[in-house]
Structure formats: structure tokens, C-alpha cells
Design an enzyme around this catalytic site. Sequence first.
Site, PDB file in Angstrom:
ATOM      1  CG  HIS A 253      -1.975   0.968   1.293  1.00  0.00           C
ATOM      2  ND1 HIS A 253      -2.446   1.509   2.468  1.00  0.00           N
ATOM      3  CD2 HIS A 253      -2.716   1.529   0.310  1.00  0.00           C
ATOM      4  CE1 HIS A 253      -3.434   2.349   2.203  1.00  0.00           C
ATOM      5  NE2 HIS A 253      -3.610   2.385   0.901  1.00  0.00           N
ATOM      6  CB  CYS A 276      -1.789   8.688   6.568  1.00  0.00           C
ATOM      7  SG  CYS A 276      -2.934   8.221   7.864  1.00  0.00           S
ATOM      8  CB  THR A 279      -3.055  11.239  -3.000  1.00  0.00           C
ATOM      9  OG1 THR A 279      -3.696   9.969  -2.972  1.00  0.00           O
ATOM     10  CG2 THR A 279      -3.378  11.932  -4.314  1.00  0.00           C
ATOM     11  CG  ASN A 280      -1.753  15.494   0.098  1.00  0.00           C
ATOM     12  OD1 ASN A 280      -1.849  16.709   0.035  1.00  0.00           O
ATOM     13  ND2 ASN A 280      -2.804  14.710   0.221  1.00  0.00           N
ATOM     14  CB  ALA A 409     -15.829  13.937  -0.612  1.00  0.00           C
ATOM     15  CG  PHE A 532       0.778  19.764   2.940  1.00  0.00           C
ATOM     16  CD1 PHE A 532      -0.068  18.808   2.408  1.00  0.00           C
ATOM     17  CD2 PHE A 532       0.427  20.363   4.150  1.00  0.00           C
ATOM     18  CE1 PHE A 532      -1.253  18.453   3.055  1.00  0.00           C
ATOM     19  CE2 PHE A 532      -0.763  20.030   4.799  1.00  0.00           C
ATOM     20  CZ  PHE A 532      -1.606  19.076   4.249  1.00  0.00           C
ATOM     21  N   GLY A 533       4.600  20.442   1.108  1.00  0.00           N
ATOM     22  CA  GLY A 533       5.832  20.730   0.356  1.00  0.00           C
ATOM     23  C   GLY A 533       7.079  20.669   1.228  1.00  0.00           C
ATOM     24  CG  ASN A 535       5.804  16.368   4.327  1.00  0.00           C
ATOM     25  OD1 ASN A 535       6.001  16.928   5.415  1.00  0.00           O
ATOM     26  ND2 ASN A 535       4.609  15.962   3.950  1.00  0.00           N
TER      27      ASN A 535
HETATM   28  P1  GTP Z   1      -5.839   6.817   0.626  1.00  0.00           P
HETATM   29  O1  GTP Z   1      -6.247   7.227  -0.733  1.00  0.00           O
HETATM   30  O2  GTP Z   1      -6.984   6.700   1.592  1.00  0.00           O
HETATM   31  O3  GTP Z   1      -4.989   5.571   0.654  1.00  0.00           O
HETATM   32  O4  GTP Z   1      -5.033   8.022   1.296  1.00  0.00           O
HETATM   33  P2  GTP Z   1      -3.671   8.792   1.026  1.00  0.00           P
HETATM   34  O5  GTP Z   1      -2.613   8.213   1.893  1.00  0.00           O
HETATM   35  O6  GTP Z   1      -3.396   8.924  -0.414  1.00  0.00           O
HETATM   36  O7  GTP Z   1      -3.980  10.201   1.671  1.00  0.00           O
HETATM   37  P3  GTP Z   1      -3.987  11.664   1.032  1.00  0.00           P
HETATM   38  O8  GTP Z   1      -2.681  12.025   0.412  1.00  0.00           O
HETATM   39  O9  GTP Z   1      -5.172  11.784   0.175  1.00  0.00           O
HETATM   40  O10 GTP Z   1      -4.135  12.581   2.315  1.00  0.00           O
HETATM   41  C1  GTP Z   1      -5.228  12.524   3.186  1.00  0.00           C
HETATM   42  C2  GTP Z   1      -5.322  13.740   4.030  1.00  0.00           C
HETATM   43  O11 GTP Z   1      -4.109  13.982   4.722  1.00  0.00           O
HETATM   44  C3  GTP Z   1      -5.650  14.995   3.219  1.00  0.00           C
HETATM   45  O12 GTP Z   1      -6.733  15.662   3.812  1.00  0.00           O
HETATM   46  C4  GTP Z   1      -4.392  15.793   3.303  1.00  0.00           C
HETATM   47  O13 GTP Z   1      -4.639  17.167   3.309  1.00  0.00           O
HETATM   48  C5  GTP Z   1      -3.734  15.335   4.608  1.00  0.00           C
HETATM   49  N1  GTP Z   1      -2.261  15.421   4.530  1.00  0.00           N
HETATM   50  C6  GTP Z   1      -1.470  14.909   3.565  1.00  0.00           C
HETATM   51  N2  GTP Z   1      -0.168  15.224   3.788  1.00  0.00           N
HETATM   52  C7  GTP Z   1      -0.146  15.957   4.925  1.00  0.00           C
HETATM   53  C8  GTP Z   1       0.903  16.590   5.684  1.00  0.00           C
HETATM   54  O14 GTP Z   1       2.091  16.534   5.346  1.00  0.00           O
HETATM   55  N3  GTP Z   1       0.522  17.248   6.812  1.00  0.00           N
HETATM   56  C9  GTP Z   1      -0.780  17.330   7.213  1.00  0.00           C
HETATM   57  N4  GTP Z   1      -1.055  18.003   8.328  1.00  0.00           N
HETATM   58  N5  GTP Z   1      -1.790  16.761   6.524  1.00  0.00           N
HETATM   59  C10 GTP Z   1      -1.483  16.075   5.405  1.00  0.00           C
HETATM   60  C1  SPV Z   2      -7.905   3.580   1.068  1.00  0.00           C
HETATM   61  O1  SPV Z   2      -8.835   3.578   1.882  1.00  0.00           O
HETATM   62  O2  SPV Z   2      -6.746   3.239   1.367  1.00  0.00           O
HETATM   63  C2  SPV Z   2      -8.142   4.041  -0.322  1.00  0.00           C
HETATM   64  C3  SPV Z   2      -9.515   4.266  -0.735  1.00  0.00           C
HETATM   65  O3  SPV Z   2      -7.208   4.179  -1.081  1.00  0.00           O
HETATM   66  S1  SPV Z   2     -10.359   2.808  -1.078  1.00  0.00           S
HETATM   67  O4  SPV Z   2     -10.324   2.578  -2.527  1.00  0.00           O
HETATM   68  O5  SPV Z   2     -11.757   3.013  -0.651  1.00  0.00           O
HETATM   69  O6  SPV Z   2      -9.762   1.682  -0.401  1.00  0.00           O
HETATM   70 MN    MN Z   3      -5.288   3.541  -0.114  1.00  0.00          MN
END
Ligand code: GTP
Ligand code: SPV
Ligand code: MN
Length: 642
Positions: A253, A276, A279-280, A409, A532-533, A535
Site C-alpha cells: 500500500h 495519511c 496522494t499528497n 469525498a 506537504f511541500g 516534507n
Molecule cells: P488513501 O487514498 O486513503 O490511501 O489516502 P492517502 O494516503 O493517499 O492520503 P492523502 O494524500 O489523500 O491525504 C489525506 C489527508 O491527509 C488529506 O486531507 C491531506 O490534506 C492530509 N495530509 C497529507 N499530507 C499531509 C501533511 O504533510 N501534513 C498534514 N497536516 N496533513 C497532510
Molecule cells: C484507502 O482507503 O486506502 C483508499 C480508498 O485508497 S479505497 O479505494 O476506498 O480503499
Molecule cells: Mn489507499
Amino acid sequence: MTPQTTLSDTIESTIASLPEHMQDWVRKEADLCKPDSVEIITGKVDQIIRLENELEASGAYTRLDEDVYGKRCFYARSDKNDVARVEERTVICTDDPVDAGPLNFWVDPEEMHGKLDKLFDGVMKGRTMYVVPFVTNPADSQFATGGVQLTDSANVVCNLYRMSNLHDGWRILEKQTRFPRITHSYGNLSKEDRWITHFPKELYCRTINSDYGGNALGPKKIFGLRLVGIQALENSQKKSQPDEDVGIEIVEHMALFGIDYGDRRVHFGAAFPSMCGKTNIATGVAEGPMAQHKVFTLGDDIIGGATKKGDGRLYVNNIEAGMFGVTKGMSDFANKMLMEALRNPKPEVQDCEGGPIFTNQVLVDNNGSKRVWWSESGEDFPQGDGITTCNWLGEQIDASAEEKDQKNARVTMPIRNVPHLDSAYNNSDGVPLDVALIGGRSSKLHPLISRARSWNEAVYHALCQFSEPTAAAVGQKPRYDPMANRPFIAFNVSDYAQKWLDIPKKTPKPPAVFSVNWFRRDDDGNFIWDGFGANYRVLDAAVRQLDRKDAWVETPIGLVPKPEQIDISGLKYTTTNEQLAEILVPDKEALKSEVANREGWLNELENGLETGSEGRGAPKKLPQAIWDEHEAFKKRVEEYTA
Ligand code: GTP
Ligand code: SPV
Ligand code: MN
């Protein structure tokens, strides 16, 4: 001989046009689900456009303004009880409960099939059953796997079209006699009868009563991560020496991205739990002193790959072709490249995969121009003459409303639109994985970054990765989340630990593993680190450490940089030097309780969960190396906190 069924001639002749080796299965499913018609998804775009139009005509999709998002961009609302993954209803059906292990729910395969046979009986009456081909991994990769999802949801088809290489599906499937099968129905969306079930031996999944995300998009978590994860485990167990070719060896993952260092590109995999930051980090932009280092996106959720012969490193690809990304917090500040992808979609992508599909944001109608709004986008809530706003439940609201966009969302979009897409994103070999980051949301304990002294120590810390809950799954509590993969390890977690311990034997040059935590909080609950940036500044320190340019400092949880080894000049927000020093070491109080907490956790892995173990698979002994690392950790903590 064709089995006796009650299917109409039209359905029979549609099924007869499928590759022969899948006809019996599709016929059996159609006979049970009793759809009015069966339609094969060809992979050609015209058919998808027709489905999109039908979804629009039925009111399920709202077409968004072409001038804002380009062509074929839609907005959908899920059922209000169907907004995230449901771990409580995610089941692994193996003959032996030990194969599912103590973290997964387990049901005997026959019993589960019996229950599902009743639920699927006649479930597609009045509906069409779509036969959807998909491919995990880039179609030209040696790991490309074709599969078929049967579904009665045109919404699922349109989402998969943007994410799962549908157009290459039949070409790949032609060559494969054994293929993964997923049967999905949104059923009646009943929460009580929602099931996401996996039958590894049959390479088969049945999922019912959800139309959202990981519950319904088969090639993603259900097949792509859980079932392929089992294949990767079995393959790597078979492997006796590094140059032996056994097929896919690793699925995690993890987001995947590269940072440009002029003469080389360093590739990172980031295992962070759902919501967590994967994607960011894969679509952000480096800032300040890192600004000249471009970040290249390869993937945002799942990687797969194997050790390359004669090279000794793990080569990995994004197994998907699109994203299902969280919109809350998506902004130019957080992940500019994703915002650019939304603003400037490529015409060739829009004409093929299509535009984004948003689900559960606020729908904005500005004098007839329809668009979406989400929280923490950096954009004020839209208001003014001729503007109406409806929340994710479809209720007209204003800026003061509590319920706006749903917390989980998401937006489904093809990855090809991301401007800094690494040119290797879909190549046949993948890219070498130089660094694996393992992280989570840890308010107090975990340092901003740390590195274990040895491979085994890294595996131990990763197995004990802690994270606080998010909205990506229903009803979570703070918990340990091994390698950020807890909801997706579809086999015994002790085997997973052993598999990780064995990586250096099969992969002579394994990635360097760092643990990261962007989520330390102060006593008022505010995040301390800019995130974010910023990191990428932390990752730069990791690259320097890899190159042995910087010596790091010992703590019980690993080596950590000194504050001066992370350049925080000109941070956009607030982290001060004192704060940086604070979050670069583990919190002593948190560390003291961590020893007992980890001991409890490892015991649960070995003996079963203390609470909530009912309905789960059976545990087995953890590798001794994990206990040895735990003892060493205990000693270091005692000395450190004395
Ligand atoms: P899944 O698609 O569920 O697997 O999630 P993901 O790990 O891709 O998470 P994603 O990057 O979408 O981030 C989820 C949330 O974390 C968002 O609301 C972001 O704004 C927040 N986030 C991401 N990076 C940071 C960071 O460095 N600091 C903080 N405070 N929040 C963060
Ligand atoms: C996660 O929950 O880790 C996701 C979204 O990436 S889902 O496709 O619903 O599992
Ligand atoms: Mn995921």
C-alpha cells in the site's frame, strides 16, 4: 457441454461471444443474479460515453462545467450509508483460519458462499450485468494481470474505466487461462448485508451492497492488493535465490514517486495508512531549498514488482492507471500537481479515459455553471447572486452549514493528466525502489524521520507502526498498522513479518527504510510540522543520510537527524527551530508506554486480538527475530528514559 440455465437467448448469445474459458463462470453468475441483460464492456470509449450519458439522464451523475474541468467531468453522490471501506465486513475465506490470521475476519468458504448465494439470487433483476475486463500493472509489464469484474453498477464501470486499464483488458485476458474473477452488485445498499469477500484459492471475490471505493472497485484493494498480495507471498516463499524469476514478489500500500537530483532520480515508495498522505506526497511540489528538485509522480496507492535479475534491486510499478483521491485538503498548497491535472486536462486523456468523477463534495450551481467545492481547498465557500450550493446529501446549504462535503469525498481521475508524471510510470520494467518510507499519524511518539540501524529493526518498527483513525474506513480507532497495510494483508500477519524479514535474502539491494511522521501535535492538538511541500526537505535529509553525507543521532526508535540537518529556512508556515528539535526525537513519556503497548500488540499477533477477536482468523507464532528486536528496543528505551 453448456450447463442448463434459464437465461434468455440474447443473454446466452452475449455470453457465447466471450473467450471460451470464462463462459461457464459468467453463465453461472448470470443464472444466479438474473439480470435483464448482459453487456460486455469492450474497452472502447463510445460505450463508456453512452453509460455516462445514461447515468446523467437518470440523475445519478451531474455533468460539470466543461469550461472549468474539460469534457466528461461528473459529480455523483453515494448513498449516505455507503461512504467508505467497511473492514468489519471484509472477509477472507480460506480453508484454514490460520491462513487468514488474527487481523482478518474469516469465514469458512462454503458457509460464506452459501450466504452469498442467497444474497446474490435475483439481485440484478431489472438491471444489466456488465462484464468488465481490467488489467493490474501496466499492460506491457511482465506482471500485467487481466481480470474480470461483473457488476450491475454503471458507476463502477465508469470509475474503473478511469483507473484500471480497461481498454487493454481483453488483449491481456486472451493470453491468460486463469484469471481473477470479481462479482459485484450494489444490491440494495443494505449496511447489514454488506460483504466484501475473498476466496484466494479460487482467485475469486464477491462483494455486495456497496457502490463505493475499495468495497466496489475490484481491481484496486480487493484483487490488486489483497489477492495479488497472496500471490506475491507465495511467489517469494518459493524463491530460493535472488536471480530466480518467480513472478510478482511484492505488493504494498504505497505511493510511488521520484525526486530529481540532476544526475539521478531517487525513487520513493511511501507506505502511509489510508488518508495519511500518499496522494499528497506523490503529487506535491518541493519548496524552499528543495525547489529545484522536481517531484515526479508514478502512483498514489499500490505498488507491485519484483527483484530484477542481475541487478539485485526491487523494481516496482504503480499497479493502477488512475487515482481515487481524497478531495478534502486538496489544494495548490498541498498537492499542486493534482490541481493542475484538474485545471488543465489533456485532450487526449479526456477523449479516452474521460474527465474526473467527483463523489460527495458540495455541488455548486453558479448561474448555471456547475462545479464542486470541498473543504480545505483554499477557496472560500461559494456564495453570491445566482449561486446555490448543495451538500453531499443533496440538501441546499449555505456557508454556515455543518454538513458540507463528506469527509471521505473522493475524485476518480486518470493518472495521465498529472503534469509531472514520470515517463517510466507505465514502462515494462518499473523503477528501482531506492527508499521505502513507512509512516502514519502519530501525535506524540514518532519522530519526523528516523532510520533503523538494521533491516530487522526496520521490519520490527514497521510492524509496530502506529496510526490514528481517518474517515477512509468506517469506525476505526487508533491502532497499530503494519507497513500501513493492515486492512489489506489478506494472509497471516506472521507470514507477512517473515516475508519482510526475508527481503534481503531475495533482494540483495533492498530499499533503505525510513520511518516518517508528518503529524506530531502540540498540547492544543495543532500539527507542529508544516507538512506537504516541506516534507521533501525531510526526504532530502534522508537522501543525504543514504549517501552517508550526514551522521544521525541514536534514539531507541532509530537514528534521527540533528535539527541543523533539515533546512527549514523560509518555511511557508510556522515550524520553529525549537519545534523541529522537539519533533525530531521521540516523546519520552510516549516512549515509556510504547514498550508495554508493543508487547501487547506482538502478543495479540501471536495469540489473537484481546478484544474483537470473534469471527477472525487464527494466529500463529511470530518470527523470533521480531521478539529479539523487541527486547533490544525495550533495553534502549530503559536506558534512554532512565
Ligand atoms: P488513501 O487514498 O486513503 O490511501 O489516502 P492517502 O494516503 O493517499 O492520503 P492523502 O494524500 O489523500 O491525504 C489525506 C489527508 O491527509 C488529506 O486531507 C491531506 O490534506 C492530509 N495530509 C497529507 N499530507 C499531509 C501533511 O504533510 N501534513 C498534514 N497536516 N496533513 C497532510
Ligand atoms: C484507502 O482507503 O486506502 C483508499 C480508498 O485508497 S479505497 O479505494 O476506498 O480503499
Ligand atoms: Mn489507499
